[in-house]
Design a protein around this motif. Structure first.
Motif, PDB file in Angstrom:
ATOM      1  N   ALA A 286     -44.740 -32.833  -5.471  1.00 28.38           N
ATOM      2  CA  ALA A 286     -45.219 -32.492  -4.118  1.00 28.38           C
ATOM      3  C   ALA A 286     -45.837 -31.100  -4.054  1.00 28.38           C
ATOM      4  O   ALA A 286     -45.633 -30.359  -3.083  1.00 28.38           O
ATOM      5  CB  ALA A 286     -44.092 -32.640  -3.092  1.00 28.38           C
ATOM      6  N   SER A 287     -46.582 -30.748  -5.092  1.00 24.13           N
ATOM      7  CA  SER A 287     -47.294 -29.470  -5.053  1.00 24.13           C
ATOM      8  C   SER A 287     -48.533 -29.619  -4.173  1.00 24.13           C
ATOM      9  O   SER A 287     -49.214 -30.651  -4.235  1.00 24.13           O
ATOM     10  CB  SER A 287     -47.722 -29.086  -6.476  1.00 24.13           C
ATOM     11  OG  SER A 287     -48.726 -28.099  -6.432  1.00 24.13           O
ATOM     12  N   PRO A 288     -48.875 -28.580  -3.393  1.00 25.59           N
ATOM     13  CA  PRO A 288     -50.133 -28.644  -2.634  1.00 25.59           C
ATOM     14  C   PRO A 288     -51.339 -28.758  -3.576  1.00 25.59           C
ATOM     15  O   PRO A 288     -52.423 -29.145  -3.145  1.00 25.59           O
ATOM     16  CB  PRO A 288     -50.178 -27.310  -1.880  1.00 25.59           C
ATOM     17  CG  PRO A 288     -48.845 -26.674  -2.051  1.00 25.59           C
ATOM     18  CD  PRO A 288     -48.125 -27.340  -3.180  1.00 25.59           C
TER      19      PRO A 288
ATOM     20  N   PRO B  98     -55.223 -21.335   4.023  1.00 25.70           N
ATOM     21  CA  PRO B  98     -55.129 -20.870   2.636  1.00 25.70           C
ATOM     22  C   PRO B  98     -54.351 -19.561   2.536  1.00 25.70           C
ATOM     23  O   PRO B  98     -54.311 -18.792   3.492  1.00 25.70           O
ATOM     24  CB  PRO B  98     -56.594 -20.657   2.237  1.00 25.70           C
ATOM     25  CG  PRO B  98     -57.342 -20.496   3.510  1.00 25.70           C
ATOM     26  CD  PRO B  98     -56.600 -21.296   4.537  1.00 25.70           C
ATOM     27  N   ILE B  99     -53.744 -19.341   1.358  1.00 24.58           N
ATOM     28  CA  ILE B  99     -52.955 -18.114   1.148  1.00 24.58           C
ATOM     29  C   ILE B  99     -53.517 -17.321  -0.032  1.00 24.58           C
ATOM     30  O   ILE B  99     -54.265 -17.853  -0.855  1.00 24.58           O
ATOM     31  CB  ILE B  99     -51.463 -18.436   0.853  1.00 24.58           C
ATOM     32  CG1 ILE B  99     -51.348 -19.435  -0.331  1.00 24.58           C
ATOM     33  CG2 ILE B  99     -50.773 -18.970   2.085  1.00 24.58           C
ATOM     34  CD1 ILE B  99     -49.960 -19.526  -0.914  1.00 24.58           C
TER      35      ILE B  99
ATOM     36  N   PHE C 207     -45.421 -35.932   2.566  1.00 29.49           N
ATOM     37  CA  PHE C 207     -45.198 -34.524   2.212  1.00 29.49           C
ATOM     38  C   PHE C 207     -44.810 -33.726   3.452  1.00 29.49           C
ATOM     39  O   PHE C 207     -45.450 -33.831   4.497  1.00 29.49           O
ATOM     40  CB  PHE C 207     -46.461 -33.932   1.573  1.00 29.49           C
ATOM     41  CG  PHE C 207     -46.919 -34.716   0.384  1.00 29.49           C
ATOM     42  CD1 PHE C 207     -46.258 -34.612  -0.819  1.00 29.49           C
ATOM     43  CD2 PHE C 207     -47.983 -35.611   0.489  1.00 29.49           C
ATOM     44  CE1 PHE C 207     -46.642 -35.366  -1.916  1.00 29.49           C
ATOM     45  CE2 PHE C 207     -48.378 -36.364  -0.596  1.00 29.49           C
ATOM     46  CZ  PHE C 207     -47.712 -36.246  -1.805  1.00 29.49           C
ATOM     47  N   THR C 208     -43.778 -32.902   3.304  1.00 22.86           N
ATOM     48  CA  THR C 208     -43.334 -32.106   4.453  1.00 22.86           C
ATOM     49  C   THR C 208     -43.447 -30.605   4.185  1.00 22.86           C
ATOM     50  O   THR C 208     -43.293 -29.808   5.098  1.00 22.86           O
ATOM     51  CB  THR C 208     -41.879 -32.459   4.828  1.00 22.86           C
ATOM     52  OG1 THR C 208     -41.077 -32.332   3.640  1.00 22.86           O
ATOM     53  CG2 THR C 208     -41.768 -33.878   5.346  1.00 22.86           C
ATOM     54  N   GLY C 209     -43.707 -30.202   2.964  1.00 24.93           N
ATOM     55  CA  GLY C 209     -43.854 -28.783   2.615  1.00 24.93           C
ATOM     56  C   GLY C 209     -44.038 -28.662   1.127  1.00 24.93           C
ATOM     57  O   GLY C 209     -43.994 -29.678   0.415  1.00 24.93           O
ATOM     58  N   PRO C 210     -44.231 -27.433   0.607  1.00 25.84           N
ATOM     59  CA  PRO C 210     -44.396 -27.303  -0.842  1.00 25.84           C
ATOM     60  C   PRO C 210     -43.124 -27.782  -1.551  1.00 25.84           C
ATOM     61  O   PRO C 210     -42.038 -27.270  -1.289  1.00 25.84           O
ATOM     62  CB  PRO C 210     -44.594 -25.786  -1.047  1.00 25.84           C
ATOM     63  CG  PRO C 210     -44.838 -25.217   0.298  1.00 25.84           C
ATOM     64  CD  PRO C 210     -44.255 -26.153   1.306  1.00 25.84           C
TER      65      PRO C 210
ATOM     66  N   PRO D 106     -49.704 -25.779   3.007  1.00 23.20           N
ATOM     67  CA  PRO D 106     -48.409 -26.057   2.356  1.00 23.20           C
ATOM     68  C   PRO D 106     -48.313 -27.455   1.737  1.00 23.20           C
ATOM     69  O   PRO D 106     -47.509 -27.686   0.838  1.00 23.20           O
ATOM     70  CB  PRO D 106     -47.399 -25.901   3.502  1.00 23.20           C
ATOM     71  CG  PRO D 106     -48.081 -25.006   4.492  1.00 23.20           C
ATOM     72  CD  PRO D 106     -49.544 -25.339   4.402  1.00 23.20           C
ATOM     73  N   THR D 107     -49.113 -28.384   2.246  1.00 27.20           N
ATOM     74  CA  THR D 107     -49.175 -29.724   1.640  1.00 27.20           C
ATOM     75  C   THR D 107     -50.656 -30.083   1.484  1.00 27.20           C
ATOM     76  O   THR D 107     -51.498 -29.476   2.155  1.00 27.20           O
ATOM     77  CB  THR D 107     -48.535 -30.795   2.560  1.00 27.20           C
ATOM     78  OG1 THR D 107     -49.301 -30.858   3.778  1.00 27.20           O
ATOM     79  CG2 THR D 107     -47.089 -30.482   2.906  1.00 27.20           C
TER      80      THR D 107
END
Ligand SMILES: Cc1cc2nc3c(=O)[nH]c(=O)nc-3n(C[C@H](O)[C@H](O)[C@H](O)COP(=O)(O)OP(=O)(O)OC[C@H]3O[C@@H](n4cnc5c(N)ncnc54)[C@H](O)[C@@H]3O)c2cc1C
Length: 281
Positions: free
Chosen positions: A116-118, A252-253, A150-153, A217-218
């Protein structure tokens, strides 16, 4: 030294029984290309490893108007499978960018979803085709649309007692492409990736999917950008507007791979390139 029990079930029923017994203390092991690194760095400390390699989940079939992909299907298999090449070529494109030949031989599509990686490269391709994931537990099976998985990283709606059994992919109309930008051409995690699918009628867009990877995050479906295309004649101006909207929907980060600023610029260019390619302009 900690004791870790290792199980290699040969039937799905046996595997889900083990997951029910060990719950949160169990880790599912497929190709191990993500999980073994996590074990080595003590990021996870399971007391039971349930290896899925004996379950015969490495298959691609056409059934009832959809493709059925076993969760244990390796990325190398996806790259050489005739059905995938003919009916789901966007997944083969994504598979071709995954790691290196050695990694692709071990890594599985189920593991890509489980991590579940973005930045998971199989995910945007599955999302533009509205794939469903079949999860199995000792209580039975349930189907989850990939959009809701997917709910988060690193986080999903899968419970510790469930394994990903199959991926069901409807044979939707239209043309789809996958594009990935990394710091080099191979063996690289994406700075940004995108998959897009357009169903065109002449020059007019009937249906659209736009998904961004590594931009939230996803993996992110850009629904406002999709809506901009539906029912419209697709030209270069609309493509540019739509690509900017897709990135405006993302968050984006800054990280070790790129800044958020660069991701936004590169993401806009990548989506525009993908849309122009599928629209044939
Ligand atoms: C050098 C290197 C390069 C890489 N390059 C890329 C790349 O380019 N693109 C990319 O997307 N990834 C890349 N990866 C990451 C990795 O290869 C993928 O995420 C791969 O698909 C994971 O599959 P696996 O079978 O190895 O999973 P594993 O490592 O066995 O498992 C990964 C996670 O998924 C869970 N899991 C596995 N199968 C199931 C299942 N059936 N049901 C429920 N949970 C399950 C595991 O418990 C674990 O949490 C790379 C990794 C390495 C080491």
């Amino acid at each position: 030294m900690r004791e870790v029990s290792y199980f290699a079930p040969t039937e799905v029923g046996e595997a889900v029984k083990l997951l029910a017994q060990h719950g949160e203390k169990a880790a599912v092991l497929a190709g191990g290309t993500d999980l073994v690194a996590q074990l080595n760095y003590y990021e996870i400390k399971p007391s039971a490893l349930v290896y899925l390699g004996g379950l015969d989940l490495d298959y691609v079939r056409e059934e009832g108007g959809k493709l059925v992909i076993g969760a244990g299907t390796t990325i190398a298999h996806l790259l050489t499978d005739d059905l995938i090449a003919q009916k789901f070529s966007v997944l083969a494109e994504a598979a071709a960018t995954h790691g290196s030949p050695a990694i692709r031989t071990k890594a599985t599509i189920g593991g890509n979803l489980g991590t579940a990686s973005p930045a998971g490269d199989m995910i945007p391709a599955l999302m533009v085709m509205d794939a469903d994931l079949v999860l199995a537990s000792s209580k039975g099976q349930r189907t989850v649309p990939i959009q809701e998985f997917f709910t988060g990283p690193g986080e999903t709606v899968r419970t510790a007692e469930e394994l990903i059994l199959e991926i069901h992919v409807p044979l939707l109309k239209g043309k789809a492409v996958f594009k990935k930008l990394g710091r080099r051409k191979a063996q690289v995690c994406s700075i940004v990736s995108t998959a897009v699918r357009l169903e065109m009628d002449g020059g007019v867009c009937k249906d659209a999917r736009i998904v961004l990877g590594s931009m939230a995050p996803t993996p992110l479906r850009c629904s406002k950008a999709e809506a901009m295309l539906k029912g419209k004649a697709v030209d270069a101006a609309l493509v540019a507007e739509c690509a900017a909207q897709a990135v405006a929907e993302s968050t984006p980060i800054d990280d070790q791979r790129a800044t958020a600023w660069y991701r936004a610029k590169a993401g806009t260019a990548l989506v525009a390139r993908a849309l122009a390619e599928v629209a044939g302009i």
